[in-house]
Design an enzyme around this catalytic site. Sequence first.
Site, PDB file in Angstrom:
ATOM      1  N   ARG A  65      -2.372  -5.957  -8.219  1.00 22.73           N
ATOM      2  CA  ARG A  65      -1.263  -6.873  -7.946  1.00 22.73           C
ATOM      3  C   ARG A  65      -1.159  -7.952  -8.998  1.00 22.73           C
ATOM      4  O   ARG A  65      -0.088  -8.309  -9.435  1.00 22.73           O
ATOM      5  CB  ARG A  65      -1.479  -7.571  -6.588  1.00 22.73           C
ATOM      6  CG  ARG A  65      -1.064  -6.758  -5.420  1.00 22.73           C
ATOM      7  CD  ARG A  65      -1.662  -7.293  -4.160  1.00 22.73           C
ATOM      8  NE  ARG A  65      -3.098  -7.117  -4.172  1.00 22.73           N
ATOM      9  CZ  ARG A  65      -3.874  -7.267  -3.131  1.00 22.73           C
ATOM     10  NH1 ARG A  65      -3.366  -7.645  -1.991  1.00 22.73           N
ATOM     11  NH2 ARG A  65      -5.169  -7.065  -3.208  1.00 22.73           N
TER      12      ARG A  65
ATOM     13  N   LYS B 140     -17.861  -5.536   7.898  1.00 24.86           N
ATOM     14  CA  LYS B 140     -16.640  -6.328   8.108  1.00 24.86           C
ATOM     15  C   LYS B 140     -16.196  -6.181   9.556  1.00 24.86           C
ATOM     16  O   LYS B 140     -16.472  -5.168  10.189  1.00 24.86           O
ATOM     17  CB  LYS B 140     -15.512  -5.800   7.214  1.00 24.86           C
ATOM     18  CG  LYS B 140     -15.595  -6.246   5.765  1.00 24.86           C
ATOM     19  CD  LYS B 140     -14.304  -5.832   5.061  1.00 24.86           C
ATOM     20  CE  LYS B 140     -14.360  -6.034   3.560  1.00 24.86           C
ATOM     21  NZ  LYS B 140     -13.164  -5.482   2.884  1.00 24.86           N
TER      22      LYS B 140
ATOM     23  N   SER C 103      -2.875  -7.577   3.190  1.00 26.80           N
ATOM     24  CA  SER C 103      -3.130  -7.448   4.631  1.00 26.80           C
ATOM     25  C   SER C 103      -3.464  -8.815   5.226  1.00 26.80           C
ATOM     26  O   SER C 103      -3.070  -9.123   6.355  1.00 26.80           O
ATOM     27  CB  SER C 103      -4.303  -6.491   4.872  1.00 26.80           C
ATOM     28  OG  SER C 103      -4.015  -5.230   4.341  1.00 26.80           O
TER      29      SER C 103
ATOM     30  N   HIS D 170       0.836  -1.205   0.000  1.00 33.19           N
ATOM     31  CA  HIS D 170       0.000   0.000   0.000  1.00 33.19           C
ATOM     32  C   HIS D 170       0.875   1.260   0.000  1.00 33.19           C
ATOM     33  O   HIS D 170       0.604   2.215  -0.722  1.00 33.19           O
ATOM     34  CB  HIS D 170      -0.867   0.075   1.267  1.00 33.19           C
ATOM     35  CG  HIS D 170      -1.868  -1.027   1.432  1.00 33.19           C
ATOM     36  ND1 HIS D 170      -1.936  -1.802   2.563  1.00 33.19           N
ATOM     37  CD2 HIS D 170      -2.864  -1.463   0.614  1.00 33.19           C
ATOM     38  CE1 HIS D 170      -2.936  -2.666   2.456  1.00 33.19           C
ATOM     39  NE2 HIS D 170      -3.505  -2.501   1.278  1.00 33.19           N
TER      40      HIS D 170
HETATM   41  P1  ADP Z   1      -9.791  -3.189  -0.123  1.00 29.85           P
HETATM   42  O1  ADP Z   1     -10.510  -3.736   1.064  1.00 29.85           O
HETATM   43  O2  ADP Z   1     -10.374  -1.928  -0.688  1.00 29.85           O
HETATM   44  O3  ADP Z   1      -9.414  -4.201  -1.182  1.00 29.85           O
HETATM   45  P2  ADP Z   1      -7.037  -3.113   0.668  1.00 29.85           P
HETATM   46  O4  ADP Z   1      -6.555  -2.418   1.886  1.00 29.85           O
HETATM   47  O5  ADP Z   1      -6.891  -4.592   0.645  1.00 29.85           O
HETATM   48  O6  ADP Z   1      -8.500  -2.621   0.521  1.00 29.85           O
HETATM   49  O7  ADP Z   1      -6.334  -2.498  -0.635  1.00 29.85           O
HETATM   50  C1  ADP Z   1      -6.472  -1.172  -1.029  1.00 29.85           C
HETATM   51  C2  ADP Z   1      -5.891  -1.020  -2.414  1.00 29.85           C
HETATM   52  O8  ADP Z   1      -4.501  -1.316  -2.402  1.00 29.85           O
HETATM   53  C3  ADP Z   1      -6.492  -1.943  -3.478  1.00 29.85           C
HETATM   54  O9  ADP Z   1      -6.545  -1.233  -4.699  1.00 29.85           O
HETATM   55  C4  ADP Z   1      -5.502  -3.074  -3.553  1.00 29.85           C
HETATM   56  O10 ADP Z   1      -5.536  -3.725  -4.814  1.00 29.85           O
HETATM   57  C5  ADP Z   1      -4.206  -2.317  -3.369  1.00 29.85           C
HETATM   58  N1  ADP Z   1      -3.139  -3.167  -2.841  1.00 29.85           N
HETATM   59  C6  ADP Z   1      -3.169  -3.976  -1.762  1.00 29.85           C
HETATM   60  N2  ADP Z   1      -1.985  -4.616  -1.583  1.00 29.85           N
HETATM   61  C7  ADP Z   1      -1.181  -4.211  -2.609  1.00 29.85           C
HETATM   62  C8  ADP Z   1       0.152  -4.527  -3.025  1.00 29.85           C
HETATM   63  N3  ADP Z   1       0.898  -5.420  -2.375  1.00 29.85           N
HETATM   64  N4  ADP Z   1       0.651  -3.900  -4.135  1.00 29.85           N
HETATM   65  C9  ADP Z   1      -0.132  -3.019  -4.805  1.00 29.85           C
HETATM   66  N5  ADP Z   1      -1.401  -2.692  -4.498  1.00 29.85           N
HETATM   67  C10 ADP Z   1      -1.925  -3.275  -3.404  1.00 29.85           C
END
Ligand code: ADP
Length: 165
Positions: free
Chosen positions: A90, A41, A128, A17
């Site tokens: 990703r 959630k 995460s 992130h």
């Molecule tokens: P959500 O619940 O909205 O999916 P996340 O916190 O999992 O929220 O992710 C927020 C954003 O960050 C999403 O667009 C996700 O694809 C991106 N993201 C998460 N992990 C990575 C990573 N390792 N590399 C690039 N983008 C990521």
Amino acid sequence: MIRAIYPGSFDPVTYGHLDIMKRAAALVDELIVGVLNNNAKTPLFSAEERVRMLKDAMKDIENVKVLPFEGLLIDFAKQMDACMVIRGLRAITDFENELKMAQTNHKLSPKVETVFLTTSLEHAYLSSTVVKEVACFGGDISQFVPKSVEKMIQEKMMEKESVHQ
Ligand code: ADP
């Protein structure tokens, strides 16, 4: 003036992130990191805790603000007067869902564009969920999250353990 929103759960924030945030902040005038407070959630961290960990992790980047939000992303974007939504990709598995969300948001508000940044290769596997799974079994998460976040996760795991004893 280009103001963009990078929305997510960030439960917890990872180096994946943070990489997207730093790269997005370099492209726009102001980046608002929107921390989703979703009652449906049950996150490990409360929205306030996630805002705190993100503020700390991004404190050196001047044009980044961190705010919690509830409800529709498009409403939050309008409220913030933002014209862009940033999302990270990703792998191809992210694509289908992200495409649906981007197209729905475009229908709801054609003035707001979704822009995708592809992950840096070294973070392609990182999520995460992976961080929580490794931490839950006492594994080393230092290469996935900043030190301050690692500490918050360890404290949270200890809190949960003491509740279950
Ligand atoms: P959500 O619940 O909205 O999916 P996340 O916190 O999992 O929220 O992710 C927020 C954003 O960050 C999403 O667009 C996700 O694809 C991106 N993201 C998460 N992990 C990575 C990573 N390792 N590399 C690039 N983008 C990521």
